[in-house]
Design a protein around this motif. Sequence first.
Motif, PDB file in Angstrom:
ATOM      1  N   MET A 187      12.169 -22.386  -9.418  1.00 36.01           N
ATOM      2  CA  MET A 187      13.266 -22.302  -8.444  1.00 36.01           C
ATOM      3  C   MET A 187      12.749 -22.442  -7.019  1.00 36.01           C
ATOM      4  SD  MET A 187      15.959 -19.407  -9.692  1.00 36.01           S
ATOM      5  CE  MET A 187      14.823 -18.161 -10.246  1.00 36.01           C
ATOM      6  N   ARG A 188      11.594 -21.836  -6.771  1.00 29.19           N
ATOM      7  CA  ARG A 188      11.050 -21.885  -5.408  1.00 29.19           C
ATOM      8  C   ARG A 188      10.740 -23.324  -5.006  1.00 29.19           C
ATOM      9  NH1 ARG A 188       7.674 -18.120  -6.248  1.00 29.19           N
ATOM     10  NH2 ARG A 188       9.041 -16.338  -5.936  1.00 29.19           N
ATOM     11  N   LEU A 189      10.234 -24.101  -5.944  1.00 27.35           N
ATOM     12  CA  LEU A 189       9.984 -25.515  -5.659  1.00 27.35           C
ATOM     13  C   LEU A 189      11.296 -26.274  -5.482  1.00 27.35           C
ATOM     14  CD1 LEU A 189       7.085 -26.530  -8.066  1.00 27.35           C
ATOM     15  CD2 LEU A 189       7.068 -26.502  -5.554  1.00 27.35           C
ATOM     16  N   GLU A 190      12.257 -25.896  -6.294  1.00 30.12           N
ATOM     17  CA  GLU A 190      13.557 -26.564  -6.280  1.00 30.12           C
ATOM     18  C   GLU A 190      14.303 -26.310  -4.965  1.00 30.12           C
ATOM     19  OE1 GLU A 190      15.927 -29.100  -8.655  1.00 30.12           O
ATOM     20  OE2 GLU A 190      13.827 -28.494  -8.768  1.00 30.12           O
ATOM     21  N   LEU A 191      14.100 -25.138  -4.372  1.00 31.03           N
ATOM     22  CA  LEU A 191      14.772 -24.792  -3.110  1.00 31.03           C
ATOM     23  C   LEU A 191      14.557 -25.900  -2.092  1.00 31.03           C
ATOM     24  CD1 LEU A 191      13.768 -21.047  -2.391  1.00 31.03           C
ATOM     25  CD2 LEU A 191      16.015 -21.858  -3.104  1.00 31.03           C
ATOM     26  N   ALA A 192      13.287 -26.244  -1.901  1.00 30.39           N
ATOM     27  CA  ALA A 192      12.930 -27.217  -0.874  1.00 30.39           C
ATOM     28  C   ALA A 192      13.636 -28.549  -1.133  1.00 30.39           C
ATOM     29  CB  ALA A 192      11.424 -27.407  -0.848  1.00 30.39           C
ATOM     30  N   LYS A 193      13.668 -28.951  -2.393  1.00 24.78           N
ATOM     31  CA  LYS A 193      14.287 -30.241  -2.718  1.00 24.78           C
ATOM     32  C   LYS A 193      15.768 -30.251  -2.389  1.00 24.78           C
ATOM     33  CE  LYS A 193      11.281 -30.952  -6.677  1.00 24.78           C
ATOM     34  NZ  LYS A 193      11.341 -30.804  -8.146  1.00 24.78           N
ATOM     35  N   ARG A 194      16.397 -29.089  -2.422  1.00 27.55           N
ATOM     36  CA  ARG A 194      17.837 -29.029  -2.203  1.00 27.55           C
ATOM     37  C   ARG A 194      18.218 -28.562  -0.806  1.00 27.55           C
ATOM     38  NH1 ARG A 194      20.938 -26.379  -7.071  1.00 27.55           N
ATOM     39  NH2 ARG A 194      19.501 -26.722  -8.793  1.00 27.55           N
ATOM     40  N   GLY A 195      17.240 -28.448   0.077  1.00 33.46           N
ATOM     41  CA  GLY A 195      17.540 -28.002   1.436  1.00 33.46           C
ATOM     42  C   GLY A 195      17.966 -26.543   1.497  1.00 33.46           C
ATOM     43  N   GLU A 197      16.869 -22.378   1.634  1.00 32.33           N
ATOM     44  CA  GLU A 197      15.795 -21.498   2.088  1.00 32.33           C
ATOM     45  C   GLU A 197      15.606 -20.312   1.158  1.00 32.33           C
ATOM     46  OE1 GLU A 197      13.772 -22.203   4.482  1.00 32.33           O
ATOM     47  OE2 GLU A 197      14.859 -23.941   5.226  1.00 32.33           O
ATOM     48  N   THR A 198      16.686 -19.880   0.550  1.00 34.32           N
ATOM     49  CA  THR A 198      16.579 -18.729  -0.352  1.00 34.32           C
ATOM     50  C   THR A 198      17.712 -18.773  -1.360  1.00 34.32           C
ATOM     51  OG1 THR A 198      16.370 -16.301  -0.442  1.00 34.32           O
ATOM     52  CG2 THR A 198      17.889 -17.175   1.173  1.00 34.32           C
ATOM     53  N   PHE A 199      17.495 -18.073  -2.469  1.00 34.30           N
ATOM     54  CA  PHE A 199      18.497 -18.013  -3.526  1.00 34.30           C
ATOM     55  C   PHE A 199      18.536 -16.597  -4.082  1.00 34.30           C
ATOM     56  CE2 PHE A 199      19.300 -17.977  -8.120  1.00 34.30           C
ATOM     57  CZ  PHE A 199      20.555 -18.578  -8.185  1.00 34.30           C
ATOM     58  N   ILE A 200      19.749 -16.065  -4.225  1.00 32.28           N
ATOM     59  CA  ILE A 200      19.902 -14.718  -4.784  1.00 32.28           C
ATOM     60  C   ILE A 200      20.839 -14.837  -5.979  1.00 32.28           C
ATOM     61  CG2 ILE A 200      20.616 -12.330  -4.328  1.00 32.28           C
ATOM     62  CD1 ILE A 200      20.099 -14.225  -1.292  1.00 32.28           C
ATOM     63  N   GLY A 201      20.313 -14.623  -7.156  1.00 29.23           N
ATOM     64  CA  GLY A 201      21.080 -14.828  -8.375  1.00 29.23           C
ATOM     65  C   GLY A 201      22.180 -13.790  -8.556  1.00 29.23           C
ATOM     66  N   ASN A 202      23.291 -14.219  -9.128  1.00 26.63           N
ATOM     67  CA  ASN A 202      24.340 -13.256  -9.463  1.00 26.63           C
ATOM     68  C   ASN A 202      23.787 -12.233 -10.444  1.00 26.63           C
ATOM     69  OD1 ASN A 202      26.166 -14.571  -7.866  1.00 26.63           O
ATOM     70  ND2 ASN A 202      27.044 -15.788  -9.534  1.00 26.63           N
ATOM     71  N   GLY A 203      24.153 -10.979 -10.219  1.00 28.39           N
ATOM     72  CA  GLY A 203      23.669  -9.913 -11.102  1.00 28.39           C
ATOM     73  C   GLY A 203      22.379  -9.271 -10.612  1.00 28.39           C
ATOM     74  N   ALA A 204      21.762  -9.843  -9.572  1.00 31.23           N
ATOM     75  CA  ALA A 204      20.514  -9.258  -9.055  1.00 31.23           C
ATOM     76  C   ALA A 204      20.767  -7.842  -8.532  1.00 31.23           C
ATOM     77  CB  ALA A 204      19.944 -10.135  -7.942  1.00 31.23           C
ATOM     78  N   ILE A 205      19.780  -6.990  -8.711  1.00 26.06           N
ATOM     79  CA  ILE A 205      19.855  -5.621  -8.179  1.00 26.06           C
ATOM     80  C   ILE A 205      18.919  -5.557  -6.976  1.00 26.06           C
ATOM     81  CG2 ILE A 205      19.443  -3.169  -8.666  1.00 26.06           C
ATOM     82  CD1 ILE A 205      21.714  -4.418 -10.342  1.00 26.06           C
ATOM     83  N   LEU A 206      19.486  -5.426  -5.799  1.00 26.99           N
ATOM     84  CA  LEU A 206      18.669  -5.488  -4.586  1.00 26.99           C
ATOM     85  C   LEU A 206      18.182  -4.123  -4.081  1.00 26.99           C
ATOM     86  CD1 LEU A 206      20.569  -8.280  -2.609  1.00 26.99           C
ATOM     87  CD2 LEU A 206      18.957  -8.486  -4.501  1.00 26.99           C
ATOM     88  N   PRO A 207      19.006  -3.064  -4.106  1.00 31.05           N
ATOM     89  CA  PRO A 207      18.511  -1.808  -3.514  1.00 31.05           C
ATOM     90  C   PRO A 207      17.374  -1.212  -4.327  1.00 31.05           C
ATOM     91  CG  PRO A 207      20.618  -1.432  -4.602  1.00 31.05           C
ATOM     92  CD  PRO A 207      20.373  -2.919  -4.628  1.00 31.05           C
ATOM     93  N   ARG A 208      16.480  -0.522  -3.635  1.00 33.29           N
ATOM     94  CA  ARG A 208      15.307   0.086  -4.272  1.00 33.29           C
ATOM     95  C   ARG A 208      15.511   1.590  -4.400  1.00 33.29           C
ATOM     96  NH1 ARG A 208      13.126  -3.403  -7.175  1.00 33.29           N
ATOM     97  NH2 ARG A 208      15.223  -4.250  -7.034  1.00 33.29           N
ATOM     98  N   ASN A 289      11.815 -19.464   0.137  1.00 32.90           N
ATOM     99  CA  ASN A 289      10.816 -20.377   0.701  1.00 32.90           C
ATOM    100  C   ASN A 289       9.515 -19.610   0.967  1.00 32.90           C
ATOM    101  OD1 ASN A 289       9.261 -21.746   2.576  1.00 32.90           O
ATOM    102  ND2 ASN A 289      10.986 -22.326   3.883  1.00 32.90           N
ATOM    103  N   GLU A 290       8.405 -20.132   0.428  1.00 34.13           N
ATOM    104  CA  GLU A 290       7.098 -19.467   0.555  1.00 34.13           C
ATOM    105  C   GLU A 290       6.660 -19.233   1.977  1.00 34.13           C
ATOM    106  OE1 GLU A 290       3.965 -20.306  -2.528  1.00 34.13           O
ATOM    107  OE2 GLU A 290       4.467 -22.304  -1.755  1.00 34.13           O
TER     108      GLU A 290
END
Length: 572
Positions: A187-195, A197-208, A289-290
């Motif tokens: 996905m990280r490589l794919e980001l650049a190809k699609r213009g 910068e970042t991707f956050i998947g549905n269902g992701a749990i962000l708070p720690r 993006n790295e």
Amino acid sequence: MLKQSSDLREKLHSIDRKGYSAYKSLHGSYAWGQYTLHVDHVQSDPFAPPSRMRVRVDQKLAGLPVELYANKTRKVAVEDFLTRQFASAIGQKAGNKKGSGKSGVFDIDRCGQEILERTAMVVNEDYVEARFVIGLPAKGRTVMAKEAASMFFDVLPQVVNMSLMYQNLDVQRLKKHVEIAEDQDFMRLELAKRGLETFIGNGAILPRESGICDRPLKDEKVVPFRSPQELEVSFKLPNSGTVTGMGITSGVTLIVGGGYHGKSTLLRAIERGVYNHIPGDGREMVVTNEGAVKIRAEDGRSVTKVDISAFISELPYEQDTSVFSSDNASGSTSQAANIVEALEVGSDLLLLDEDTSATNFMIRDGRMQLLVAKENEPITPFIDRVCELSDRFGVSTILVVGGSGDYFEVADRVIMMHKYSPRDVTTEAKGIAESHQSERTAEVKCQLTAVRKRAPKPQSFKLDPKGKVKAKGLNNIIFGRVDIDLTQVEQLVDSSQTNAIAEILRYCAIQYVDGERQISEIIDKVLDDINTKELDVISPFRGQHPGDIALPRKHEIAAAFNRFRKLRIVQV
Ligand code: ADP
Ligand code: MG
């Protein structure tokens, strides 16, 4: 000829109750049935850092299928998995410590939520090798041979068996671990190809769990991430089917919303998206993006000859800001230096949070412009540079702002966090910007120019003969007598990365710092060496036991250079 385990047993027997230094005679390699034990370095007393050892299992016996380590990503992930297994087996099998000092310590490098390249474990076609430490047991300062024998003959074989033999592993979990890492890199490589910068998947749990614990928050009130429809994108992954979520495209993106609605949490997940995460972390489908660098104010840091004139010029009493140095930078000058230094090593995505930014660096509003004339204000606020960075230099920004609507004008996209869920409010924000004219005028005195490169002088890194270079935990490195403080370098995530940076500074100073090479070139050279050889290359224990090193990013290495208070620079 290789010694046998029976030789070690006899040796232990013969040194029982002798002075601790008798342990030194254990040094060497022993055939142990299923594996070879290498005792690389024996501690000099029970209170010194524990002894360094390796176990090497022939791949024919370990039996890891080759497809599990067929490419770099997979190899790193499989090594990460085995390191965790080894640590967990130690937890189950090694009992309480007995004796003085580090007696009975048994440990391997500890992994956090990220999957990092580490020296603790090596998997290749020929063998699997674990590098760990054992605190050889002592009573006072005398050898406890029976306890030592128990570690070598009871505990260690079980740990090896449980963690390095494919047949004893949870094969499904291992496969998933490897595949999810591969999906993230994809996905990280794919980001650049699609213009993107970042991707956050549905269902992701962000708070720690908490400010000091990086595990996911487990609470019935946790709101899983869900992308607004307008920003939804999908990836077809190599291993886990199709994933859908929010894509943020290049340009200037604002994250707005009321206090406590989850803005900073989202930004932090984006920051960490430069690394791969383990299954169950909640951020497995968050990738960035790295080249993303978190930028913050960091007053008190040292700055050495950085050209911050694009942001700050004409300081009182004619201090020249194109070669700005300070032992104690202010909020705004430190934030400006952080940006320029990030660009210097090629960052093309800046991440800013109002919580950790200097207000006067971010914005000057209309009323303040009326009171304090531009001529008397050294700062060109970030709002007046952010579009230029994007348009002319291809450097995108994602910015958390709850407090200033003046940013609507310069934003390509506005995302509002509301009760931990994002909405796309770009159209509303742009409408407001048009119907409610801002009172402020843009205040750019000059065009942004390319960042000037800086070359460190060799004398910066001269060490006394007794001088040490050493990491202290996650946030500090001692270089000779100078403390390098990395507390505010927020994308440094693992103390083994800090160990690596300490070694890299030493390595660079010897190999590549020549007064002509720029910081960015120097770091590229080391990373090149690591890539073509191995991560061990930076360690004085190379080939034996550099068991506590994890690969840092270029940006965090540069951060250490730039925070070194004895750094001397030639601007080129
Ligand atoms: P803001 O930056 O908007 O003020 P924060 O990101 O600091 O808000 O979040 C405030 C609190 O809400 C934090 O304690 C955080 O852990 C919690 N939080 C953030 N996102 C979620 C979520 N998706 N579900 C549950 N709690 C969350
Ligand atoms: Mg916040």
